[in-house]
Enzyme design. Sequence first.
Site, PDB file in Angstrom:
ATOM      1  N   GLY A  32     -45.845 -44.314   6.987  1.00  0.00           N
ATOM      2  CA  GLY A  32     -46.758 -43.506   6.270  1.00  0.00           C
ATOM      3  C   GLY A  32     -47.854 -43.345   7.447  1.00  0.00           C
ATOM      4  O   GLY A  32     -48.821 -42.790   6.960  1.00  0.00           O
TER       5      GLY A  32
ATOM      6  N   TYR B  17     -42.055 -33.787  11.706  1.00  0.00           N
ATOM      7  CA  TYR B  17     -42.008 -32.307  10.688  1.00  0.00           C
ATOM      8  C   TYR B  17     -42.260 -31.200  11.008  1.00  0.00           C
ATOM      9  O   TYR B  17     -42.665 -29.999  10.276  1.00  0.00           O
ATOM     10  CB  TYR B  17     -43.160 -32.768   9.476  1.00  0.00           C
ATOM     11  CG  TYR B  17     -42.343 -34.502   9.046  1.00  0.00           C
ATOM     12  CD1 TYR B  17     -41.677 -35.004   8.546  1.00  0.00           C
ATOM     13  CD2 TYR B  17     -43.810 -35.612   9.361  1.00  0.00           C
ATOM     14  CE1 TYR B  17     -41.020 -35.939   8.328  1.00  0.00           C
ATOM     15  CE2 TYR B  17     -43.598 -36.455   8.869  1.00  0.00           C
ATOM     16  CZ  TYR B  17     -42.517 -37.120   8.492  1.00  0.00           C
ATOM     17  OH  TYR B  17     -41.721 -38.615   8.505  1.00  0.00           O
TER      18      TYR B  17
ATOM     19  N   CYS C 189     -41.385 -12.581   5.915  1.00  0.00           N
ATOM     20  CA  CYS C 189     -41.788 -11.435   4.882  1.00  0.00           C
ATOM     21  C   CYS C 189     -42.646 -12.036   3.844  1.00  0.00           C
ATOM     22  O   CYS C 189     -42.273 -11.985   2.452  1.00  0.00           O
ATOM     23  CB  CYS C 189     -40.493 -10.727   4.499  1.00  0.00           C
ATOM     24  SG  CYS C 189     -39.083 -11.524   3.998  1.00  0.00           S
TER      25      CYS C 189
HETATM   26  N1  LLP Z   1     -39.298 -44.456   5.069  1.00  0.00           N
HETATM   27  C1  LLP Z   1     -39.403 -43.712   4.782  1.00  0.00           C
HETATM   28  C2  LLP Z   1     -37.933 -44.322   4.118  1.00  0.00           C
HETATM   29  C3  LLP Z   1     -39.921 -42.631   4.691  1.00  0.00           C
HETATM   30  O1  LLP Z   1     -39.056 -42.053   2.841  1.00  0.00           O
HETATM   31  C4  LLP Z   1     -40.346 -41.905   5.623  1.00  0.00           C
HETATM   32  C5  LLP Z   1     -41.062 -40.455   4.970  1.00  0.00           C
HETATM   33  C6  LLP Z   1     -40.816 -42.795   6.387  1.00  0.00           C
HETATM   34  C7  LLP Z   1     -40.613 -43.844   6.314  1.00  0.00           C
HETATM   35  C8  LLP Z   1     -41.758 -42.449   7.886  1.00  0.00           C
HETATM   36  O2  LLP Z   1     -42.731 -41.042   7.404  1.00  0.00           O
HETATM   37  P1  LLP Z   1     -44.103 -41.339   8.107  1.00  0.00           P
HETATM   38  O3  LLP Z   1     -44.552 -42.496   9.157  1.00  0.00           O
HETATM   39  O4  LLP Z   1     -43.837 -40.087   9.363  1.00  0.00           O
HETATM   40  O5  LLP Z   1     -45.280 -40.814   7.260  1.00  0.00           O
HETATM   41  N2  LLP Z   1     -42.830 -33.232   5.503  1.00  0.00           N
HETATM   42  C9  LLP Z   1     -43.983 -34.206   5.020  1.00  0.00           C
HETATM   43  C10 LLP Z   1     -43.654 -35.741   5.126  1.00  0.00           C
HETATM   44  C11 LLP Z   1     -42.582 -36.374   4.123  1.00  0.00           C
HETATM   45  C12 LLP Z   1     -42.846 -38.028   4.725  1.00  0.00           C
HETATM   46  C13 LLP Z   1     -41.033 -38.343   4.612  1.00  0.00           C
HETATM   47  N3  LLP Z   1     -40.452 -39.713   4.355  1.00  0.00           N
HETATM   48  C14 LLP Z   1     -45.129 -33.620   6.347  1.00  0.00           C
HETATM   49  O6  LLP Z   1     -44.696 -32.887   7.104  1.00  0.00           O
HETATM   50  O7  LLP Z   1     -46.365 -34.102   6.315  1.00  0.00           O
END
Ligand code: LLP
Length: 424
Positions: free
Chosen positions: A244, A376, A347
């Site tokens: 996160g 992403y 489209c």
């Molecule tokens: N661990 C779990 C259980 C998760 O669900 C996620 C992300 C992460 C770790 C990694 O999170 P990060 O460090 O990348 O923030 N598609 C969205 C982001 C969705 C994140 C989902 N879970 C975007 O493009 O912002």
Amino acid sequence: MLLLNSDVFTYKNNELYCEEIKVSDLTTKFGTPLFIYSKKFFRDRFLKYQKAFEEINHTIFFATKSNFNLNVMKIFYDLGAGIDVNSAGELFRALKIGADPKRLILTGVGKTKDEIKMGLENDVLLIKAESPAEIYTINKIAEELNVKARVAIRVNPNVDPQTHPYITTGLVQSKFGIPAKEAIELYIEASKMKNIQLTGIDMHIGSQITKVSPFVDSVKKLAEVYFELKELGIELDHFDIGGGMGVVYKDENPFAIEELAENLIPIFKELNCEIMFEPGRYLTANGGILATEVIYTKSNNEKNFIVVDGAMTDVLRPSIYGAYHNIQPAKINGENDIVADIVGPVCETGDFLAKDREIQKSESGDVLAVMTAGAYGMVMSSNYNARRRPPEIVVDKNKFYVTRSRETYEHLLYDENIINELHD
Ligand code: LLP
């Protein structure tokens, strides 16, 4: 405004480079749209993270959902990372790079029986459980396989991470995890299950979080649960704070990883167990771009449009979250800036990469770079409008490798056929 968001993408003589390679050389060779990643960025970010927490016993599990390219995954794995897989498909990909299952953790709010079975058969380090029903299912499948499942429970700390609502996961209104009080009851219940070995406690409160305080508040809440469980005789080996950590897309001011460490290490020391992290975006986002070529430009009384060959099918974030990605020219041409929408060929009115963006006046054939596309990006791409997914290139100093080539038209058909016979 030139904003490159990382030191691996730079301008030299008005040309955009990834490390020591000119972006336009790669686009000439491989066409556009094209994902380009910097190996140096990935390596430096991982080592920085690791160093920040070196005082404590910890493991970083790369959240491969942010970029599941086999070679990207392998870069982190070879540096010592474990891998956080969120589905059977991601588990399959991790096994493909030869990852030791003992360095894989299986997460996700809705793992099917088949996914749990695949995790247990491969003997992954642990499976996270996000509901009572899931723990019962894991126990049952483990019994059928005659194994003991290592399980961590994901606790929902009900803390607002102050990010986009679609990527907020640690509030009770969201579908993720189990509220603290219920989690304790579930730990007690699960501790009596024959085929479950409770190994840890876990959280993941959201994504693109730029403040330290939501992490501190949540870790404190989980620490209370951890100690309460200890008093009840349930000793856990690890404490997982998820991912996160936010990055810069535009003008955000995310905390430095050292600041997170400074705030959390004192709490971690009291816990005295292995600490786990699952960063995705932090490790990958600013290490990648999508290079795209201008097809046409047009204007009406209201607006300028730059129509490019990259689209929502390649970088979906602007369309679904209204996310901001910097867009930079591959070559600075000395023209004045205009304000334009940068849009793809799909489209849909929602198919845009940038709205009302100040950008140098461009013409057909110019190459633009959508920055911060290493996380992403490709993983959320699609074949909508029967578009082929772009290739992915990893740059390593003055060399590069093609880690995935452009999909062919045949790929689009997979094993689809025109059927002449009907089955009963
Ligand atoms: N661990 C779990 C259980 C998760 O669900 C996620 C992300 C992460 C770790 C990694 O999170 P990060 O460090 O990348 O923030 N598609 C969205 C982001 C969705 C994140 C989902 N879970 C975007 O493009 O912002």
